[in-house]
Enzyme design. Sequence first.
Site, PDB file in Angstrom:
ATOM      1  CD  GLU A  52      -2.956  -1.128   2.315  1.00  0.00           C
ATOM      2  OE1 GLU A  52      -2.805  -0.301   3.226  1.00  0.00           O
ATOM      3  OE2 GLU A  52      -3.903  -1.933   2.292  1.00  0.00           O
TER       4      GLU A  52
ATOM      5  CD  GLU B 250      -3.626  -5.747   3.967  1.00  0.00           C
ATOM      6  OE1 GLU B 250      -4.487  -4.947   4.379  1.00  0.00           O
ATOM      7  OE2 GLU B 250      -2.410  -5.508   3.983  1.00  0.00           O
TER       8      GLU B 250
HETATM    9  O1  IFM Z   1      -4.402  -3.020   9.123  1.00  0.00           O
HETATM   10  C1  IFM Z   1      -4.335  -2.488   7.835  1.00  0.00           C
HETATM   11  C2  IFM Z   1      -3.131  -3.037   7.095  1.00  0.00           C
HETATM   12  O2  IFM Z   1      -1.950  -2.794   7.776  1.00  0.00           O
HETATM   13  C3  IFM Z   1      -3.031  -2.404   5.728  1.00  0.00           C
HETATM   14  N1  IFM Z   1      -4.265  -2.528   5.022  1.00  0.00           N
HETATM   15  C4  IFM Z   1      -5.466  -2.131   5.684  1.00  0.00           C
HETATM   16  C5  IFM Z   1      -5.558  -2.819   7.040  1.00  0.00           C
HETATM   17  C6  IFM Z   1      -6.848  -2.391   7.771  1.00  0.00           C
HETATM   18  O3  IFM Z   1      -6.843  -1.026   7.996  1.00  0.00           O
END
Ligand code: IFM
Length: 449
Positions: A160, A357
């Site tokens: 990210e 994710e």
């Molecule tokens: O916890 C975070 C993660 O570190 C990065 N992506 C989003 C998740 C939820 O906010």
Amino acid sequence: MTLGFPAGFRWGTATAAYQIEGSTTADGRGPSIWDTFTARPGMATGDPACDHYRRYREDVRLLSELGVPYYRFSVAWSRVMPDGRTVEPRGLAFYDRLVDTLLDHGITPMVTLYHWDLPEALQAEGGWPNRALADLFADYALTVHKVLGDRVRQWTTINEPFCAAFIGYGNGDHAPGIRDEGAALVAGHNLLLAHGKATQALRSAGGEQEVSIVLNFAPVLTDVDDAAHREAARKFDFLHNRFFLDPLLGRGYPPELLADLAHLGTLEPAIADGDLEIIAQPLDVLGVNYYAPARAVPLDDPETDSNCPLPGLRGMDVQPPRGELTSLGWEQRPECFTELLLWLHEHCGGLPLVIAENGAAFEDEVVEGRVHDEKRVRYFAEHLAAVHTAIERGADVRGYMAWSLLDNFEWAMGYTQRFGLVHVDFETQERVLKDSALFYADVVARNGL
Ligand code: IFM
């Protein structure tokens, strides 16, 4: 009816170093920007988080009980190189042990090299707006690869970059807490450059590794379908979804985006000759993080700053979410996930996708040794069905990593947001499998829903 996933579909769970490890001064680890940022009065810190640095064997056993065959974790640069340059063998040894333990349990490790925890020593040299970090990151990637590369095949450079650049240096809500939009744009470019150089370094090391980067995407919705709303959505979409993606695909920054940001005056001068070629290293897969869509609305005055992480993206605002929300206030829209995956499939020319994710925070409670997290079970069921629909409609999705294995340190929100399949009592460190963990284990066992 069972919704079956393709044979060989990769099922996993994901975590990140600073969110779970704790032990922030153990074995020579240096401070990261998150240690400095959370030292501010009133903030929760990453110590002890889930105490995973000391309890990793227990956590791997949990993974093994769940029968989930892949595990995505990140390496803390400041554990491996406390000053960003000098190797600390004890830090590397931790990840070496972790990888061996995973493999002993039949779990395939997937390594992310950077999940936001920059060594503080490199922030002192300017942080990501300093392009020298791109070479240092490539050295770090190679150092980790030298130790783990004989056993780890799946490598992600950066998680990210949008958040690292724009939330870290734009609105300053994340470490290092800097509010400087011009610097944020340069940080974004340098993160891409760091990805490109690290990818070159990993490939030069030989072997069969699969290299990816993980981007967080937010499909943009509007209430009204007119030219002004479409333009507001376009602006946010290009910043959020294409700032990183298009250069990675070899298309450079979209001209419209460069025009949107031109008045900030920093991005174009930061792009040196040859940078775009370095950034556009071929990827084996693209890591996709999806949680929620965004809503955009035009502002009457095109010169008015935006409320998005980069206020200089003028003339549009992000609207509050609506409908069913998670405890973080994020909108639940599984149908947007399907559309996103189909769009990515087309936009990226069929590049294989892995969901790196996806998950949701809700307020969970342990009652008589059980956590009945129905809302999370429903979130997973709906979002997995959305991925299934995208696959049926042609998207090449190869895997899904649930966020997250454990309740953990949710950055600026501290320990208030629980994303885990496994409940963690942060006082006692007791772990309890939630109903969502049992649900997910069943999905994995059936390779279907
Ligand atoms: O916890 C975070 C993660 O570190 C990065 N992506 C989003 C998740 C939820 O906010």
